[in-house]
Design a protein around this motif. Structure first.
Motif, PDB file in Angstrom:
ATOM      1  N   THR A  53      26.050  23.993  68.352  1.00 20.96           N
ATOM      2  CA  THR A  53      25.396  24.367  67.102  1.00 20.96           C
ATOM      3  C   THR A  53      25.773  23.415  65.969  1.00 20.96           C
ATOM      4  OG1 THR A  53      27.144  26.001  66.682  1.00 20.96           O
ATOM      5  CG2 THR A  53      25.109  26.808  67.642  1.00 20.96           C
ATOM      6  N   GLU A  54      26.929  22.747  66.093  1.00 19.80           N
ATOM      7  CA  GLU A  54      27.272  21.708  65.117  1.00 19.80           C
ATOM      8  C   GLU A  54      26.240  20.583  65.149  1.00 19.80           C
ATOM      9  OE1 GLU A  54      31.258  20.565  66.070  1.00 19.80           O
ATOM     10  OE2 GLU A  54      32.117  21.845  64.525  1.00 19.80           O
ATOM     11  N   LEU A  55      25.691  20.325  66.332  1.00 21.34           N
ATOM     12  CA  LEU A  55      24.650  19.301  66.435  1.00 21.34           C
ATOM     13  C   LEU A  55      23.436  19.667  65.596  1.00 21.34           C
ATOM     14  CD1 LEU A  55      24.783  18.679  70.306  1.00 21.34           C
ATOM     15  CD2 LEU A  55      25.715  17.207  68.518  1.00 21.34           C
ATOM     16  N   ALA A  56      23.149  20.994  65.507  1.00 18.45           N
ATOM     17  CA  ALA A  56      21.984  21.432  64.745  1.00 18.45           C
ATOM     18  C   ALA A  56      22.124  21.136  63.260  1.00 18.45           C
ATOM     19  CB  ALA A  56      21.761  22.929  64.956  1.00 18.45           C
ATOM     20  N   LEU A  85      20.347  30.001  65.704  1.00 18.35           N
ATOM     21  CA  LEU A  85      20.433  29.520  67.081  1.00 18.35           C
ATOM     22  C   LEU A  85      21.282  30.461  67.925  1.00 18.35           C
ATOM     23  CD1 LEU A  85      19.377  26.851  68.418  1.00 18.35           C
ATOM     24  CD2 LEU A  85      21.661  25.937  68.084  1.00 18.35           C
ATOM     25  N   MET A  86      22.390  30.890  67.360  1.00 19.22           N
ATOM     26  CA  MET A  86      23.322  31.731  68.095  1.00 19.22           C
ATOM     27  C   MET A  86      22.761  33.137  68.314  1.00 19.22           C
ATOM     28  SD  MET A  86      27.287  32.548  67.145  1.00 19.22           S
ATOM     29  CE  MET A  86      27.677  30.813  67.098  1.00 19.22           C
ATOM     30  N   VAL A  87      22.303  33.763  67.246  1.00 21.31           N
ATOM     31  CA  VAL A  87      21.868  35.152  67.373  1.00 21.31           C
ATOM     32  C   VAL A  87      20.576  35.278  68.172  1.00 21.31           C
ATOM     33  CG1 VAL A  87      23.005  35.822  65.226  1.00 21.31           C
ATOM     34  CG2 VAL A  87      20.615  35.122  65.154  1.00 21.31           C
ATOM     35  N   THR A  88      19.766  34.211  68.202  1.00 24.88           N
ATOM     36  CA  THR A  88      18.506  34.263  68.931  1.00 24.88           C
ATOM     37  C   THR A  88      18.714  34.136  70.436  1.00 24.88           C
ATOM     38  OG1 THR A  88      17.398  33.251  67.029  1.00 24.88           O
ATOM     39  CG2 THR A  88      16.202  33.241  69.096  1.00 24.88           C
ATOM     40  N   THR A  89      19.685  33.373  70.864  1.00 16.34           N
ATOM     41  CA  THR A  89      19.800  33.021  72.285  1.00 16.34           C
ATOM     42  C   THR A  89      20.938  33.699  73.030  1.00 16.34           C
ATOM     43  OG1 THR A  89      21.234  31.117  71.775  1.00 16.34           O
ATOM     44  CG2 THR A  89      18.855  30.735  71.795  1.00 16.34           C
ATOM     45  N   LEU A  90      21.913  34.236  72.318  1.00 20.16           N
ATOM     46  CA  LEU A  90      23.151  34.645  72.991  1.00 20.16           C
ATOM     47  C   LEU A  90      22.933  35.745  74.015  1.00 20.16           C
ATOM     48  CD1 LEU A  90      26.111  33.882  73.021  1.00 20.16           C
ATOM     49  CD2 LEU A  90      26.551  35.701  71.365  1.00 20.16           C
ATOM     50  N   ALA A  91      22.036  36.684  73.729  1.00 17.21           N
ATOM     51  CA  ALA A  91      21.820  37.794  74.654  1.00 17.21           C
ATOM     52  C   ALA A  91      21.350  37.310  76.025  1.00 17.21           C
ATOM     53  CB  ALA A  91      20.796  38.771  74.074  1.00 17.21           C
ATOM     54  N   VAL A 144      15.647  20.383  60.488  1.00 17.62           N
ATOM     55  CA  VAL A 144      16.306  21.555  59.898  1.00 17.62           C
ATOM     56  C   VAL A 144      17.820  21.393  59.936  1.00 17.62           C
ATOM     57  CG1 VAL A 144      16.335  24.085  59.831  1.00 17.62           C
ATOM     58  CG2 VAL A 144      14.380  22.929  60.802  1.00 17.62           C
ATOM     59  N   GLY A 145      18.339  20.211  59.651  1.00 23.88           N
ATOM     60  CA  GLY A 145      19.783  20.014  59.608  1.00 23.88           C
ATOM     61  C   GLY A 145      20.323  20.383  58.236  1.00 23.88           C
ATOM     62  N   LEU A 146      21.023  21.504  58.145  1.00 20.13           N
ATOM     63  CA  LEU A 146      21.449  22.013  56.839  1.00 20.13           C
ATOM     64  C   LEU A 146      22.372  21.040  56.117  1.00 20.13           C
ATOM     65  CD1 LEU A 146      22.017  25.831  57.457  1.00 20.13           C
ATOM     66  CD2 LEU A 146      20.031  24.665  56.507  1.00 20.13           C
ATOM     67  N   ASN A 147      23.283  20.397  56.847  1.00 21.00           N
ATOM     68  CA  ASN A 147      24.175  19.433  56.202  1.00 21.00           C
ATOM     69  C   ASN A 147      23.392  18.259  55.625  1.00 21.00           C
ATOM     70  OD1 ASN A 147      26.268  21.053  56.938  1.00 21.00           O
ATOM     71  ND2 ASN A 147      27.397  19.508  58.071  1.00 21.00           N
ATOM     72  N   LEU A 148      22.327  17.861  56.311  1.00 20.56           N
ATOM     73  CA  LEU A 148      21.490  16.779  55.804  1.00 20.56           C
ATOM     74  C   LEU A 148      20.788  17.208  54.511  1.00 20.56           C
ATOM     75  CD1 LEU A 148      19.867  15.420  59.103  1.00 20.56           C
ATOM     76  CD2 LEU A 148      21.973  14.688  57.983  1.00 20.56           C
ATOM     77  N   PHE A 149      20.353  18.475  54.465  1.00 18.52           N
ATOM     78  CA  PHE A 149      19.718  18.983  53.248  1.00 18.52           C
ATOM     79  C   PHE A 149      20.694  18.994  52.080  1.00 18.52           C
ATOM     80  CE2 PHE A 149      16.527  21.571  55.912  1.00 18.52           C
ATOM     81  CZ  PHE A 149      15.613  20.529  55.859  1.00 18.52           C
ATOM     82  N   VAL A 204      17.447  20.674  71.572  1.00 14.17           N
ATOM     83  CA  VAL A 204      16.034  20.797  71.186  1.00 14.17           C
ATOM     84  C   VAL A 204      15.860  21.910  70.153  1.00 14.17           C
ATOM     85  CG1 VAL A 204      13.717  21.365  72.002  1.00 14.17           C
ATOM     86  CG2 VAL A 204      15.182  19.852  73.354  1.00 14.17           C
ATOM     87  N   LEU A 205      16.441  23.092  70.431  1.00 13.80           N
ATOM     88  CA  LEU A 205      16.318  24.204  69.488  1.00 13.80           C
ATOM     89  C   LEU A 205      16.965  23.875  68.147  1.00 13.80           C
ATOM     90  CD1 LEU A 205      16.913  27.557  71.414  1.00 13.80           C
ATOM     91  CD2 LEU A 205      14.774  26.614  70.562  1.00 13.80           C
ATOM     92  N   GLY A 206      18.046  23.095  68.189  1.00 21.38           N
ATOM     93  CA  GLY A 206      18.759  22.744  66.977  1.00 21.38           C
ATOM     94  C   GLY A 206      17.945  21.913  66.006  1.00 21.38           C
ATOM     95  N   CYS A 207      16.867  21.311  66.497  1.00 25.60           N
ATOM     96  CA  CYS A 207      15.978  20.561  65.606  1.00 25.60           C
ATOM     97  C   CYS A 207      15.135  21.491  64.736  1.00 25.60           C
ATOM     98  CB  CYS A 207      15.055  19.655  66.417  1.00 25.60           C
ATOM     99  SG  CYS A 207      15.919  18.317  67.283  1.00 25.60           S
ATOM    100  N   PHE A 208      15.076  22.774  65.113  1.00 23.37           N
ATOM    101  CA  PHE A 208      14.185  23.707  64.412  1.00 23.37           C
ATOM    102  C   PHE A 208      14.891  24.941  63.855  1.00 23.37           C
ATOM    103  CE2 PHE A 208      11.965  21.550  67.879  1.00 23.37           C
ATOM    104  CZ  PHE A 208      10.990  20.860  67.166  1.00 23.37           C
ATOM    105  N   LEU A 209      16.121  25.241  64.322  1.00 23.05           N
ATOM    106  CA  LEU A 209      16.842  26.417  63.866  1.00 23.05           C
ATOM    107  C   LEU A 209      18.212  26.011  63.361  1.00 23.05           C
ATOM    108  CD1 LEU A 209      16.078  28.954  66.770  1.00 23.05           C
ATOM    109  CD2 LEU A 209      15.033  28.927  64.501  1.00 23.05           C
ATOM    110  N   ASP A 210      18.718  26.740  62.357  1.00 21.27           N
ATOM    111  CA  ASP A 210      20.085  26.500  61.909  1.00 21.27           C
ATOM    112  C   ASP A 210      21.058  27.141  62.891  1.00 21.27           C
ATOM    113  OD1 ASP A 210      21.131  29.276  60.666  1.00 21.27           O
ATOM    114  OD2 ASP A 210      18.981  29.052  60.319  1.00 21.27           O
ATOM    115  N   GLY A 211      22.356  26.875  62.716  1.00 19.03           N
ATOM    116  CA  GLY A 211      23.357  27.289  63.692  1.00 19.03           C
ATOM    117  C   GLY A 211      23.431  28.783  63.918  1.00 19.03           C
TER     118      GLY A 211
END
Length: 437
Positions: A375-378, A345-351, A384-389, A335-342
């Protein structure tokens, strides 16, 4: 109850800030400062020193020096013909396999990911070479673009992965062991992609029509020569790390030096090219490092507010087994991967997430690889899929068309995550062997 309110308040404020389109770095700082001021009662004279210390500590870590060096190495490769030679070297070896040159997307991305550690650079570089080549030969557009979008994500997994460096710094795990842990899962994912392409093209040969070019054994021998520079660069980085000669940061210097020498020997080194590569490196590195500094302060602020403990207690009250916890986290990251890049995603949630999985009995090295997979799914999920962009910039196609093309590879990434969960030694065996972990 008061602590629960603070966690909910911080989460709600974070959603409002991000939803309002505020850039991530100021958003992290603003949420941290407001959270400490409102919910912890700190005044600005106490918050200021905490902020300055955390920002300095987050930005001054020696391990982070590898990030701009690997990015610079990838940018130099991007501006030379090394990738074109790599494609030319792979082509004779896949011509007789069902799917033919479609496998060059997978093979090319696998090799290039081992050079630069960036998914966006991998997708852009290989895409520039293969899209026109495969289109002109009549290859199925959906399979071509989907395999490129999916395989471009290998830059997150296969060392020298920038995301693994970030995870290692944030989670305080050995980066060399994380690099070793990413090798076999990366090859597993590449194998799943190639198997899928081969099966689909065996069922429908029109997806990969046979071209007019027939490759001979002499072409295959020349292919080895074309792959030589790539093998040299990979060997200089991976060999120096796994032999114990150099740390990941020192190996980045070795790889960069080898890349500069190779560009010079082939006559492609110029001041103009170096300036272009250096400018792109500065932009990307500053983006990544400011995100990490902001996320570092946000993590400290959440620690003062006891947010990780509250979330852990809330999830613990659900009495989930370790596997169900992993399922819940996977859905959370999708779900988060639809709105954040990898990286975000990592730095926001890891803690918050890392203590949960460690307490559930998961190895933090293994979890780093799992986190890279989700995060590859993101990278291939809109909006917000960077590879798609990247592919949209190369093809001018609608993002929805590209998302549909990438969907089978989305499920292959999920399958790789399931296999990695059932057989964790796929990630842990190589670090155990190389480092007596």
């Amino acid at each position: 109850m008061e602590q629960l309110g603070s966690a909910g308040g911080v989460a709600l404020f974070m959603l409002l800030i991000l939803g309002g389109g505020v850039w991530l770095f100021p958003a992290f700082l603003l949420v941290g400062v407001v959270g400490l001021f409102l919910f912890n009662g700190m005044d600005l004279t106490r918050i200021g020193p905490i902020l300055s210390q955390v920002l300095w500590r987050s930005a001054a870590s020696f391990e982070l020096s590898a990030i701009p060096l690997f990015i610079f190495m990838g940018e130099i490769i991007f501006n030379t013909n090394i990738a074109q030679k790599m494609f030319r070297g792979i082509s004779p070896y896949v011509d007789r396999v069902p799917g033919r040159l479609l496998h060059s997307n997978v093979g090319g991305c696998t090799i290039f990911a081992a050079l630069c550690g960036s998914s966006v650079a991998t997708t852009a570089t290989i895409g520039r070479i293969t899209i026109n080549e495969l289109s002109s030969r009549g290859y199925d557009r959906s399979m071509m673009l989907g395999s490129l979008a999916g395989a471009g994500s290998f830059g997150l997994m296969i060392p020298p992965s920038i995301n693994l460096i970030i995870y290692g710094v944030l989670a305080e795990q050995p980066i060399a062991q994380l690099f070793a842990a990413g090798v076999l899962p990366g090859l597993l994912l590449a194998s799943l992609y190639s198997a899928y392409i081969a099966i689909r093209c065996w069922m429908d040969p029109s997806m990969a029509p046979k071209g007019a070019t027939t490759f001979t054994w002499w072409d295959r021998l020349r292919g080895i020569r074309d792959l030589g520079p790539v093998a040299l660069l990979i060997g200089s980085v991976a060999g120096s790390i796994y032999s114990g000669i150099a740390t990941p940061s020192e190996s980045a210097v070795i790889g960069l030096l080898a890349t500069v020498i190779l560009a010079g020997v082939t006559g492609q080194l110029s001041i103009k090219m170096l300036k272009r590569a250096l400018l792109a490196t500065v932009k990307t590195s500053c983006m990544i490092l400011t995100l990490m500094a902001g996320a570092g302060f946000l993590a400290v602020a959440m620690g003062y507010l006891h947010v990780p403990q509250e979330v852990a207690a809330g999830i613990g009250s659900l009495n989930l087994s370790p596997m169900w916890l992993l399922v819940l986290l996977t859905l959370f990251y999708i779900v988060l991967g639809c709105f954040l890049d990898g990286i975000s995603l990592m730095v926001t949630t890891l803690a918050i997430v890392l203590p949960l999985v460690v307490n559930a009995g998961f190895d933090p090295i293994w979890f780093g690889i799992y986190l890279i997979i989700v995060t590859e799914l993101a990278l291939i999920t809109p909006p917000v899929g960077l590879n798609l962009f990247v592919l949209q910039g190369l093809t001018k196609l609608d993002i929805r068309v590209l998302a549909v093309a990438a969907m089978p590879f989305f499920f292959l990434i999920l399958l790789a995550g399931v296999i990695l969960t059932v057989f964790p030694q796929i990630a842990l065996w190589l670090p155990d062997v190389l480092f007596d972990k």
